[in-house]
Write a protein that holds these residues in place. Structure first.
Motif, PDB file in Angstrom:
ATOM      1  N   THR A   1      18.577 -10.531   9.653  1.00 15.99           N
ATOM      2  CA  THR A   1      18.340 -11.415   8.504  1.00 15.99           C
ATOM      3  C   THR A   1      16.976 -12.085   8.666  1.00 15.99           C
ATOM      4  N   ASP A   2      16.962 -13.416   8.778  1.00 14.50           N
ATOM      5  CA  ASP A   2      15.660 -14.086   8.806  1.00 14.50           C
ATOM      6  C   ASP A   2      15.126 -14.323  10.209  1.00 14.50           C
ATOM      7  N   GLU A   3      15.770 -13.746  11.242  1.00 10.42           N
ATOM      8  CA  GLU A   3      15.240 -13.916  12.592  1.00 10.42           C
ATOM      9  C   GLU A   3      13.989 -13.082  12.839  1.00 10.42           C
ATOM     10  N   VAL A   4      13.750 -12.081  11.990  1.00 16.88           N
ATOM     11  CA  VAL A   4      12.535 -11.267  12.085  1.00 16.88           C
ATOM     12  C   VAL A   4      11.716 -11.472  10.815  1.00 16.88           C
ATOM     13  N   VAL A   5      10.461 -11.864  10.972  1.00 15.62           N
ATOM     14  CA  VAL A   5       9.553 -12.061   9.850  1.00 15.62           C
ATOM     15  C   VAL A   5       8.878 -10.729   9.534  1.00 15.62           C
ATOM     16  N   ILE A   6       9.074 -10.243   8.328  1.00 14.57           N
ATOM     17  CA  ILE A   6       8.445  -8.988   7.894  1.00 14.57           C
ATOM     18  C   ILE A   6       7.360  -9.318   6.879  1.00 14.57           C
ATOM     19  N   ALA A   7       6.138  -8.953   7.218  1.00 11.67           N
ATOM     20  CA  ALA A   7       5.000  -9.142   6.317  1.00 11.67           C
ATOM     21  C   ALA A   7       4.711  -7.836   5.606  1.00 11.67           C
ATOM     22  N   THR A   8       4.414  -7.913   4.320  1.00 16.10           N
ATOM     23  CA  THR A   8       3.992  -6.719   3.595  1.00 16.10           C
ATOM     24  C   THR A   8       2.784  -7.068   2.731  1.00 16.10           C
ATOM     25  N   LYS A   9       2.190  -6.036   2.133  1.00 11.69           N
ATOM     26  CA  LYS A   9       0.946  -6.205   1.378  1.00 11.69           C
ATOM     27  C   LYS A   9       1.043  -5.447   0.062  1.00 11.69           C
ATOM     28  N   LEU A  10       0.286  -5.906  -0.910  1.00 13.14           N
ATOM     29  CA  LEU A  10       0.166  -5.183  -2.172  1.00 13.14           C
ATOM     30  C   LEU A  10      -1.268  -5.272  -2.666  1.00 13.14           C
ATOM     31  N   GLY A  11      -1.586  -4.369  -3.577  1.00 15.10           N
ATOM     32  CA  GLY A  11      -2.934  -4.348  -4.137  1.00 15.10           C
ATOM     33  C   GLY A  11      -3.685  -3.072  -3.868  1.00 15.10           C
ATOM     34  N   ALA A  12      -3.231  -2.284  -2.871  1.00 21.00           N
ATOM     35  CA  ALA A  12      -3.944  -1.051  -2.516  1.00 21.00           C
ATOM     36  C   ALA A  12      -3.052   0.175  -2.665  1.00 21.00           C
ATOM     37  N   ARG A  13      -2.011   0.070  -3.471  1.00 15.99           N
ATOM     38  CA  ARG A  13      -1.142   1.233  -3.694  1.00 15.99           C
ATOM     39  C   ARG A  13      -1.745   2.084  -4.815  1.00 15.99           C
ATOM     40  N   PRO A  14      -1.880   3.396  -4.606  1.00 15.50           N
ATOM     41  CA  PRO A  14      -2.409   4.239  -5.685  1.00 15.50           C
ATOM     42  C   PRO A  14      -1.479   4.214  -6.899  1.00 15.50           C
ATOM     43  N   LYS A  15      -2.056   4.292  -8.061  1.00 13.77           N
ATOM     44  CA  LYS A  15      -1.251   4.292  -9.280  1.00 13.77           C
ATOM     45  C   LYS A  15      -0.549   5.629  -9.505  1.00 13.77           C
ATOM     46  N   ALA A  16      -1.076   6.691  -8.908  1.00 12.16           N
ATOM     47  CA  ALA A  16      -0.500   8.022  -9.120  1.00 12.16           C
ATOM     48  C   ALA A  16      -0.588   8.831  -7.841  1.00 12.16           C
ATOM     49  N   VAL A  17       0.401   9.701  -7.650  1.00  9.50           N
ATOM     50  CA  VAL A  17       0.390  10.618  -6.508  1.00  9.50           C
ATOM     51  C   VAL A  17      -0.846  11.514  -6.595  1.00  9.50           C
ATOM     52  N   GLY A  18      -1.456  11.739  -5.446  1.00  9.85           N
ATOM     53  CA  GLY A  18      -2.637  12.595  -5.408  1.00  9.85           C
ATOM     54  C   GLY A  18      -3.932  11.842  -5.584  1.00  9.85           C
ATOM     55  N   THR A  19      -3.846  10.531  -5.776  1.00 13.80           N
ATOM     56  CA  THR A  19      -5.044   9.707  -5.861  1.00 13.80           C
ATOM     57  C   THR A  19      -5.056   8.733  -4.684  1.00 13.80           C
ATOM     58  N   GLY A  20      -6.126   7.962  -4.554  1.00 11.92           N
ATOM     59  CA  GLY A  20      -6.247   7.044  -3.434  1.00 11.92           C
ATOM     60  C   GLY A  20      -6.476   5.615  -3.888  1.00 11.92           C
ATOM     61  N   TYR A  21      -6.431   4.701  -2.935  1.00  8.44           N
ATOM     62  CA  TYR A  21      -6.564   3.282  -3.285  1.00  8.44           C
ATOM     63  C   TYR A  21      -7.981   2.907  -3.670  1.00  8.44           C
ATOM     64  N   VAL A  22      -8.957   3.702  -3.254  1.00  7.48           N
ATOM     65  CA  VAL A  22     -10.341   3.339  -3.577  1.00  7.48           C
ATOM     66  C   VAL A  22     -10.602   3.505  -5.071  1.00  7.48           C
ATOM     67  N   GLU A  23     -10.224   4.645  -5.624  1.00  9.58           N
ATOM     68  CA  GLU A  23     -10.563   4.937  -7.010  1.00  9.58           C
ATOM     69  C   GLU A  23      -9.445   4.610  -7.997  1.00  9.58           C
ATOM     70  N   ASN A  24      -8.206   4.400  -7.507  1.00  9.72           N
ATOM     71  CA  ASN A  24      -7.089   4.274  -8.450  1.00  9.72           C
ATOM     72  C   ASN A  24      -6.024   3.322  -7.921  1.00  9.72           C
ATOM     73  N   ARG A  25      -6.434   2.186  -7.387  1.00  5.19           N
ATOM     74  CA  ARG A  25      -5.461   1.272  -6.810  1.00  5.19           C
ATOM     75  C   ARG A  25      -4.816   0.397  -7.878  1.00  5.19           C
ATOM     76  N   GLU A  26      -3.627  -0.103  -7.530  1.00  2.39           N
ATOM     77  CA  GLU A  26      -2.883  -0.942  -8.458  1.00  2.39           C
ATOM     78  C   GLU A  26      -3.602  -2.255  -8.764  1.00  2.39           C
ATOM     79  N   GLY A  27      -4.318  -2.786  -7.768  1.00  2.00           N
ATOM     80  CA  GLY A  27      -5.087  -3.998  -7.973  1.00  2.00           C
ATOM     81  C   GLY A  27      -4.266  -5.273  -7.895  1.00  2.00           C
ATOM     82  N   LEU A  28      -4.899  -6.371  -8.260  1.00  2.00           N
ATOM     83  CA  LEU A  28      -4.304  -7.693  -8.069  1.00  2.00           C
ATOM     84  C   LEU A  28      -4.175  -8.463  -9.375  1.00  2.00           C
ATOM     85  N   SER A  29      -3.847  -7.761 -10.457  1.00  2.00           N
ATOM     86  CA  SER A  29      -3.538  -8.446 -11.713  1.00  2.00           C
ATOM     87  C   SER A  29      -2.179  -9.121 -11.586  1.00  2.00           C
TER      88      SER A  29
END
Length: 329
Positions: free
Chosen positions: A82-110
């Motif tokens: 449960t909460d005895e382990v702190v899990i950190a995650t990140k968002l903003g660099a997930r590609p919008k489509a399979v076969g693309t990358g975060y540099v040219e097609n990232r989800e961004g921070l809207s």
């Protein structure tokens, strides 16, 4: 294991282990059974801080990412974590489509992307609240005020605890924190950047900026954290993916091809021989005991690799060894 507190708000701050476990390759290069064994050993040793991202590791399994979060969610459920382990995650660099990358097609921070991707991370991890959520990479297409407001809203709603930032210029971090303070919102309190004993050149144009690599710890960022001790610094890739000092070491990235690396390599060799420790352990001990407190974020694809990192917690460098390591350039 030793521990430190991250965050300042009594409602959200957490005590975490001074060593964090990186789960980037869990579910792709590291199969679930091995990942579970590594996680079990980490918790057995007192580890309480695990790191992932919603895009891990899309470049290995022809996806948009999510495998690492899913494995962590499966582990939590199977072990009753449960909460005895702190899990950190990140968002903003997930590609919008399979076969693309975060540099040219990232989800961004809207605001829309932050809300949507945070909810999907909660589902994969199987949690009601994300303990720590990072803005993964900068998004020049979105005003900082929109990003700050969206992250702050999630904290106010109770679906996120602490906020962090990675791979942003230090001026962006400060401006975002000022905006959050102005509007009475939660702001970034944990900074995750590339930091190790060998120094990576940050002045060359990067895929995300013609001005250089915003994800590398350099003097202004260290100075910023030193002047703001309420902030926590997490160092990703502290062991350079296996590039330190043995016969099977991976070649160093060209960004390390400079005279300072050669000087630091020689001093690292000397200290490793004096202590009887591995190069990796000396690097981790150097990070853990520095003037600016740092939480090293180390990956492990086996229990043996994790045990090597855990042993660094028992390595105390002398004042002379640390001074020599610091002075090499």
């Amino acid at each position: 294991m030793r521990y430190r507190t991250i965050g300042t708000d009594p409602q959200h701050r957490r005590e975490v282990s001074v060593l964090s476990l990186g789960a980037m390759l869990f579910g792709t290069r590291t199969d679930e059974a091995t990942a579970f064994a590594v996680l079990d050993r980490f918790v057995e040793a007192g580890g309480t801080f695990v790191d992932t991202a919603n895009n891990y590791a899309y470049w290995l399994d022809d996806s948009r990412g999510g495998a690492s979060e899913q494995v962590l969610g499966n582990w939590r459920r199977s072990r009753g974590i449960t909460d005895e382990v702190v899990i950190a995650t990140k968002l903003g660099a997930r590609p919008k489509a399979v076969g693309t990358g975060y540099v040219e097609n990232r989800e961004g921070l809207s605001a829309a992307a932050i809300r949507r991707e945070a909810e999907e991370s909660r589902q994969r991890l199987g949690v009601e609240k994300l303990d720590l959520l990072y803005a993964h990479v900068q998004d020049p297409a979105v005003e900082l005020a929109e990003t700050v407001g969206a992250f702050g809203a999630l904290v106010a709603e109770g679906t996120v605890g602490l906020l962090g930032v990675s791979n942003h210029w230090s001026w962006q971090v400060e401006r975002a924190r000022q905006l959050a303070a102005r509007d009475g919102l939660a702001g970034y309190e944990v900074l995750q950047y590339s930091h190790s004993y060998f120094r990576r050149r940050a002045d060359r144009p990067s895929p995300l900026s013609p001005d250089g690599d915003a994800g590398v710890v350099v003097g202004d960022l260290l100075s910023y954290v030193r002047a703001n001790p309420e902030l926590a610094m997490v160092a990703y890739s502290p062991l350079l993916g296996g590039s330190y000092g043995n016969e099977t070491a991976k070649p160093l990235d060209p960004a390390f091809d400079h005279a300072g690396t050669r000087a630091r390599s020689a001093e690292l060799d000397r200290v490793a021989k004096e202590t009887g420790a591995t190069h990796n352990q000396v690097v981790l001990a150097w990070l853990l005991g520095g003037e600016v407190p740092v939480i090293p974020l180390t990956g492990a694809s086996s229990v043996a690799q994790l045990d090597e990192s855990l042993a660094a917690l028992d390595l105390e460098l002398t004042e002379d060894q640390r001074a020599r390591l610091d002075a090499a350039h």
